[in-house]
Design an enzyme around this catalytic site. Structure first.
Site, PDB file in Angstrom:
ATOM      1  N   LYS A   1       0.825  -1.440   0.308  1.00 39.47           N
ATOM      2  CA  LYS A   1       0.639  -0.378  -0.367  1.00 39.47           C
ATOM      3  C   LYS A   1       0.819   1.418   0.150  1.00 39.47           C
ATOM      4  O   LYS A   1       0.469   1.953  -0.718  1.00 39.47           O
ATOM      5  CB  LYS A   1      -1.090   0.647   0.989  1.00 39.47           C
ATOM      6  CG  LYS A   1      -1.984   0.999   0.646  1.00 39.47           C
ATOM      7  CD  LYS A   1      -3.643   0.730   2.689  1.00 39.47           C
ATOM      8  CE  LYS A   1      -2.873  -0.391   2.587  1.00 39.47           C
ATOM      9  NZ  LYS A   1      -4.816  -0.208   2.094  1.00 39.47           N
TER      10      LYS A   1
ATOM     11  N   ARG B   1      -3.849   2.569   8.630  1.00 41.61           N
ATOM     12  CA  ARG B   1      -3.754   1.454   7.591  1.00 41.61           C
ATOM     13  C   ARG B   1      -2.608   0.396   7.611  1.00 41.61           C
ATOM     14  O   ARG B   1      -1.317   1.408   7.932  1.00 41.61           O
ATOM     15  CB  ARG B   1      -4.551   1.418   6.674  1.00 41.61           C
ATOM     16  CG  ARG B   1      -5.885   2.227   6.172  1.00 41.61           C
ATOM     17  CD  ARG B   1      -6.047   2.805   4.855  1.00 41.61           C
ATOM     18  NE  ARG B   1      -6.838   3.791   4.382  1.00 41.61           N
ATOM     19  CZ  ARG B   1      -8.169   3.702   4.169  1.00 41.61           C
ATOM     20  NH1 ARG B   1      -8.508   2.159   3.644  1.00 41.61           N
ATOM     21  NH2 ARG B   1      -8.851   4.567   4.031  1.00 41.61           N
TER      22      ARG B   1
ATOM     23  N   GLY C   1      -7.978  -7.498   4.508  1.00 38.45           N
ATOM     24  CA  GLY C   1      -9.296  -7.470   5.751  1.00 38.45           C
ATOM     25  C   GLY C   1      -8.442  -7.810   6.434  1.00 38.45           C
ATOM     26  O   GLY C   1      -9.321  -8.697   7.819  1.00 38.45           O
TER      27      GLY C   1
ATOM     28  N   MET D   1      -5.584  -7.645   8.656  1.00 37.57           N
ATOM     29  CA  MET D   1      -5.205  -6.675   9.868  1.00 37.57           C
ATOM     30  C   MET D   1      -6.246  -5.205  10.464  1.00 37.57           C
ATOM     31  O   MET D   1      -7.147  -5.490   9.171  1.00 37.57           O
ATOM     32  CB  MET D   1      -3.852  -5.926   9.525  1.00 37.57           C
ATOM     33  CG  MET D   1      -2.695  -7.374   9.532  1.00 37.57           C
ATOM     34  SD  MET D   1      -0.666  -7.283   8.652  1.00 37.57           S
ATOM     35  CE  MET D   1      -1.337  -6.493   6.957  1.00 37.57           C
TER      36      MET D   1
ATOM     37  N   ARG E   1      -3.413  -1.892  -6.235  1.00 36.73           N
ATOM     38  CA  ARG E   1      -2.547  -2.761  -6.102  1.00 36.73           C
ATOM     39  C   ARG E   1      -2.888  -3.897  -7.129  1.00 36.73           C
ATOM     40  O   ARG E   1      -3.772  -3.742  -7.945  1.00 36.73           O
ATOM     41  CB  ARG E   1      -2.742  -3.443  -4.690  1.00 36.73           C
ATOM     42  CG  ARG E   1      -4.510  -4.142  -4.376  1.00 36.73           C
ATOM     43  CD  ARG E   1      -4.945  -4.019  -3.184  1.00 36.73           C
ATOM     44  NE  ARG E   1      -6.053  -4.413  -2.879  1.00 36.73           N
ATOM     45  CZ  ARG E   1      -6.666  -4.826  -1.849  1.00 36.73           C
ATOM     46  NH1 ARG E   1      -6.047  -4.859  -0.833  1.00 36.73           N
ATOM     47  NH2 ARG E   1      -8.105  -4.652  -1.681  1.00 36.73           N
TER      48      ARG E   1
ATOM     49  N   HIS F   1      -2.948 -42.899  -0.483  1.00 36.29           N
ATOM     50  CA  HIS F   1      -2.903 -43.811  -1.256  1.00 36.29           C
ATOM     51  C   HIS F   1      -4.397 -43.045  -1.842  1.00 36.29           C
ATOM     52  O   HIS F   1      -3.958 -42.990  -3.361  1.00 36.29           O
ATOM     53  CB  HIS F   1      -2.879 -45.311  -0.710  1.00 36.29           C
ATOM     54  CG  HIS F   1      -3.607 -45.915  -1.711  1.00 36.29           C
ATOM     55  ND1 HIS F   1      -4.933 -46.355  -2.317  1.00 36.29           N
ATOM     56  CD2 HIS F   1      -3.215 -46.874  -2.959  1.00 36.29           C
ATOM     57  CE1 HIS F   1      -5.063 -46.788  -3.241  1.00 36.29           C
ATOM     58  NE2 HIS F   1      -4.186 -46.818  -3.315  1.00 36.29           N
TER      59      HIS F   1
ATOM     60  N   SER G   1      14.739 -42.880 -11.679  1.00 33.88           N
ATOM     61  CA  SER G   1      13.538 -42.044 -11.920  1.00 33.88           C
ATOM     62  C   SER G   1      13.365 -41.773 -10.174  1.00 33.88           C
ATOM     63  O   SER G   1      13.323 -42.588  -9.743  1.00 33.88           O
ATOM     64  CB  SER G   1      12.201 -42.661 -12.258  1.00 33.88           C
ATOM     65  OG  SER G   1      11.302 -41.824 -12.100  1.00 33.88           O
TER      66      SER G   1
ATOM     67  N   CYS H   1       9.335 -38.970 -10.635  1.00 35.64           N
ATOM     68  CA  CYS H   1       7.931 -39.081 -10.901  1.00 35.64           C
ATOM     69  C   CYS H   1       7.270 -40.142  -9.360  1.00 35.64           C
ATOM     70  O   CYS H   1       5.672 -40.265  -9.428  1.00 35.64           O
ATOM     71  CB  CYS H   1       7.568 -40.892 -11.566  1.00 35.64           C
ATOM     72  SG  CYS H   1       8.900 -42.265 -10.204  1.00 35.64           S
TER      73      CYS H   1
ATOM     74  N   TYR I   1      13.302 -34.953 -17.208  1.00 34.89           N
ATOM     75  CA  TYR I   1      11.608 -34.694 -17.239  1.00 34.89           C
ATOM     76  C   TYR I   1      10.915 -34.980 -15.902  1.00 34.89           C
ATOM     77  O   TYR I   1      11.978 -35.358 -14.412  1.00 34.89           O
ATOM     78  CB  TYR I   1      11.125 -35.162 -18.129  1.00 34.89           C
ATOM     79  CG  TYR I   1      11.299 -37.095 -17.480  1.00 34.89           C
ATOM     80  CD1 TYR I   1      10.650 -37.736 -16.855  1.00 34.89           C
ATOM     81  CD2 TYR I   1      12.681 -37.958 -18.506  1.00 34.89           C
ATOM     82  CE1 TYR I   1      10.368 -38.823 -16.157  1.00 34.89           C
ATOM     83  CE2 TYR I   1      12.923 -39.110 -17.624  1.00 34.89           C
ATOM     84  CZ  TYR I   1      11.197 -39.995 -16.256  1.00 34.89           C
ATOM     85  OH  TYR I   1      11.835 -40.966 -15.984  1.00 34.89           O
TER      86      TYR I   1
END
Length: 892
Positions: A26, A95, A104, A106, A351, A467, A776, A843, A863
């Site tokens: 701000k 502020r 909202g 603070m 902002r 799982h 992997s 993976c 990858y």
């Protein structure tokens, strides 16, 4: 001397936008708007460093008071009013403003500087006694709540009673004398609750408000917000003290909020609301119905209230020009607050505006195509995780809902269906076209068919990488895991949550994006992948250097992966194929066989089915790499649990139930995760891996013959700890491959590699790479074995560890760079030292986490592989990682 205070106003400022870390968002933007020559009420910002100092030292820096007094004196000179002066009082707002937007969270105090003397001065200067006392009562209520800690309901009750006594319903119907009575009543409330009067000294008021705003950085809602959004506690907040301007002085005054583009759709249209004769909190409090800024907005929403464009056309024209100035300057959609005082426009804040994922995509693509930003900036603008909103059904935000319980948002999307408690029931009902939610205390691999049949999955236990969560994400099913308030009774067929009882067949809705469990059916909205999505994905693919594959176990998964742009399969888990109802009995026959020949006979029944699985996947992937992991879980997971299943096995094997139970008990392990699984199964009984290798080679040969495309399977052996294990199994795979190629007359190119999921494998990566052609990283198990944690059980305390600062992130969601990450780095370095062309990937579930993808880029992986529905997220995150210029982090 440290500078703690920075002034702004009158077309100039001591700060600028780049000083956001010091001045907060701000304060930095107020300074920037001042430098741009926009109409900003003058004021000053106390830095975030003062906040940090205060919380560390339990007091302010010694120079701060003097610097605040000097800035206040400068403010008085700029505006021509005096702070605390009875005749011509200067009033200010106080502020918060952290470097990251925390809307909202603070505290704010408006109209500061009013007391019994200055309110009369304000009344005389404005010529409006009602306005003056309305402002005074607002100040007492806000200051009383924020600074003095008086509960707001005391003020609200008094105001409501006053309106009842006067026979009115709206605040705007109260007259000056009425507000004067309310002020007196509010002051009596403060004295009654605190035992002391409301402060009349302006300096005492100012420092009380500064302290309260700094203190609000550590209030519970701010702490919670920071934890949810990964905002460090040591950033602190700034405090902005600014001359008040008033939108509640009459009919030529107004206050409002606007977005430079539509935050819901991203359309390039001015979007916002305003109220005539009101202060800022009235817009958000819902006391009065806000009006639309534009005639187009009024018409689109069928509003009867006049738009600002028609009521205040001159001021609206100024605001429209400010809109253009700010968007062009910041090169992004802005969220602005403004006040109109007696026909003059003032800008109170700008902002970067919050927006939906579809809006973010449209804004980024539109701005890049118009030349306001370049393509790389458009790529950086989109939060990868936000793409989940585009890929899964979401709840209709307008629909009513009754939340029954909350768990972990384990797999995104929303789903409604009838409650079932078993995988078999889920499959039976799904075959009748019924929508079902599979509810389990926890899931196991045996539930795979029911999970596939269900619209969504709900578990009482398990975490984000349990799982249920892993499989649900791979299938694109909504999942809420670890909903600990649920009491699930399979026998009674009920879920109990406090006084609520949900029965088998009742309808519930789950939101896998928020973790909510709701009663009944809540309407959902199906996703629409826009042209902007495809455009941004194309731009991302042009800049990323890492490949993105998918974890896919079925033809359906493979098709989904291709649809979302996967460049191959990085993990095909063959065990999920074994749970199919048509082959599970043969699998169990194999496990119960007493000798090798019996195992081979049972596996011969599975071979054609397994081969067909691979044929379909190879066809779908059309020559893209497919990494197939040979059987990994311990055998006891496949054994029957119910009497009915055991009876089926009696008929198939000729063994009695006692023998079957005895075999199941013999296979039971105290710690199966570290037991007889993975490559250890094949070392002690090679028949399973022999069958799987044959199925892979025969399938590849068949598809090569059929399509002429190059098919190059990558055969991955799990849980390797030593080079000797890999040598033995590599020789077996090579032997089977040579046999199949001789039988079919088709040459099948292939690679053999391993999952790196044990610390010993990392340390011996150089030796293992002599045999392995690819690694992997199986980071799910590598995290478990590195930390000594069970991912299915750690959810009960990981939250406490994060709150205590032991873990910054859940290590099963984001790679722990210092431990697991260091092991990965060692594995990469030692593996490639032996074999320069060693192909490296990941993976585990981390392959779809943007922060983990960034780390994979840093250490040089080729990858990442993730669940199909996270492929777009991984593509975008990989592009952002490639664009990042930050140096690689190192561990101490």
């Amino acid at each position: 001397m440290t500078k703690w205070v920075y002034s702004f106003g009158d077309g100039k400022a001591e700060g600028r936008a780049e000083m956001k870390n010091l001045l907060g968002g701000k304060g930095a933007n107020l300074a920037e708007m001042s430098n741009l020559g926009l109409p900003v009420p003058p004021g000053f910002t106390i830095t975030t460093e003062a906040c940090t100092y205060l919380h560390a030292n339990k007091g302010y820096p010694k120079e701060l008071k003097e610097q605040v007094e000097a800035a206040l004196k400068q403010l008085e000179q700029r505006i021509g009013f005096a702070f605390g002066d009875a005749q011509n009082p200067l009033l200010v707002s106080v502020r918060s403003g952290a470097r990251a937007s925390m809307p909202g969270m603070m505290d704010t105090v408006l109209n500061l500087g009013l007391d019994d003397r200055t309110v009369e001065g304000l009344a005389r200067r404005s010529g409006d006694r009602r306005f003056a006392f309305d402002s005074y009562r607002r100040f007492i209520q806000m200051y009383g709540q924020v600074v003095l800690g008086v509960d707001h309901h005391h003020f609200e009750d008094l105001l409501e009673n006053t309106k009842l006594d006067l026979g009115v319903t709206l605040d705007t119907e109260l007259k000056a004398d009425d507000w004067q009575e309310v002020v007196a009543g509010y002051k009596r409330v403060v004295r009654r609750e605190l035992g002391k009067p409301f402060p009349e000294d302006a300096q005492e008021q100012l420092w009380g408000a500064i302290g309260a705003v700094f203190g609000s950085w550590m209030n519970q809602r701010a702490i919670t917000y920071r934890r949810l959004h990964d905002i460090p506690a040591d950033w602190g907040t700034a405090v902005n003290v600014q001359a008040m301007v008033f939108g509640n002085m009459g009919e030529d005054c107004a206050t409002g909020v606007a977005f430079t583009r539509n935050p819901s759709t991203g359309a390039n249209e001015f979007y916002g609301e305003y109220l005539v004769n009101a202060q800022g909190e009235d817009v958000v409090a819902g006391i009065r119905t806000p009006q639309h800024l534009t005639l187009a907005g009024k018409k689109a929403n069928k509003s009867q209230l006049p738009a600002m464009e028609e009521v205040m056309p001159v001021v609206f024209g100024e605001l429209a020009r400010v809109r253009e100035t700010l968007e062009k300057h910041y090169r992004d959609m802005q969220d602005v607050e403004f006040t109109v005082q007696q026909g003059k426009l003032y800008m109170l804040q700008t902002r970067t505006g919050k927006r939906t994922a579809p809006a973010a995509l449209k804004i980024a693509v539109d701005m890049a195509q118009s030349g306001l930003i370049d393509r790389t900036e458009a790529i950086r603008r989109i939060e990868p995780e936000s793409l989940d909103q585009l890929l899964h059904p979401t709840l209709d935000p307008k629909a009513a809902k009754t939340v029954l319980a909350r768990g972990l948002p384990a797999s995104p999307g929303a789903a409604s269906g009838i409650v079932v408690f078993s995988a078999d029931e889920a499959q039976r009902r799904a075959e009748k076209k019924e929508a079902v939610i599979l509810v389990r205390i926890e899931t196991s691999p045996e539930d795979i068919h029911g999970m596939h049949a269900a619209r969504g999955i709900l578990t009482a236990r398990g975490g984000m990488t349990s799982h249920a969560a892993v499989v649900a994400r791979g299938m694109g099913r909504a999942c809420v895991a670890g909903a600990g308030d649920l009491r699930i009774d399979y026998r009674a067929g009920t879920i109990t949550v406090r006084e609520h009882v949900v029965k088998l067949g009742d309808v519930i809705t789950i939101n896998g994006s928020t973790g909510e469990v709701m009663l009944g059916e809540v309407p959902t909205i199906q996703p629409e992948l826009s042209g902007d999505f495809a455009t941004l994905m194309q731009w991302a693919d042009e800049v990323r250097t890492m490949g993105v594959r998918a974890n896919a176990d079925t033809p359906t998964d493979a098709k989904t992966a291709r649809r979302f742009g996967a460049e191959g399969i990085g993990l095909c888990r063959t065990e999920h194929m074994f749970f199919d109802e048509h082959r599970i009995v043969a699998v169990r026959e194999m496990i119960l066989a007493d000798e090798s020949e019996g195992r081979r006979r049972a596996l011969a029944k599975i071979l054609p089915m397994q081969r067909q699985d691979f044929v379909e996947i190879f066809r779908i992937m059309k020559g893209l790499p497919v990494t197939i992991r040979l059987l990994d879980p311990p055998l006891h997971e496949f054994l029957p649990k119910t009497d009915k299943e055991m009876q089926e096995l009696v008929g198939a094997t000729g063994k009695d139930i006692a023998a079957i139970r005895h075999r199941a008990q013999a296979l039971h392990e105290a710690n199966p995760m570290l037991g007889h699984r993975g490559c250890r199964l094949a070392i002690t009984g090679p028949e399973i891996y022999e069958m799987q290798a044959r199925a892979i080679f025969e399938a590849a040969a068949a598809v090569i013959k059929e399509t002429g495309e190059k098919i190059e399977p990558e055969i991955m052996i799990p849980l390797i700890a030593t080079k000797k294990e890999l040598d033995i199994l590599r020789e077996m795979i090579d032997r089977i491959g040579a046999m199949v190629m001789k039988e079919t007359g088709v040459t099948v190119p292939y690679l053999v590699g391993t999952m790196i999921e044990l610390p010993r494998a990392v340390l011996r990566a150089g030796d293992i790479a002599e045999t392995a052609e690819f690694f992997s990283f199986g980071t799910n198990d590598l995290t478990q074995t590195c930390f000594g944690l069970s991912r299915d059980d750690a959810g009960s305390f990981l939250g406490a560890y994060q709150r205590a600062g032991i873990f910054e992130h859940d290590p099963f969601i984001t790679i722990d760079r210092e431990g697991v990450g260091e092991l990965m780095r060692i594995g990469v370095e030692r593996g490639r030292k032996t074999r320069k062309a060693l192909k490296l990937g990941i993976c585990g579930e981390h392959g779809g986490d943007p922060a983990s993808i960034r780390f994979c880029q840093e250490i040089g992986l080729d990858y990442v592989s993730c669940s199909p529905y996270r492929v777009p997220i991984a593509r975008l995150a990989a592009a952002q990682a490639a664009l990042s210029k930050q140096p690689i982090e190192t561990t101490a």
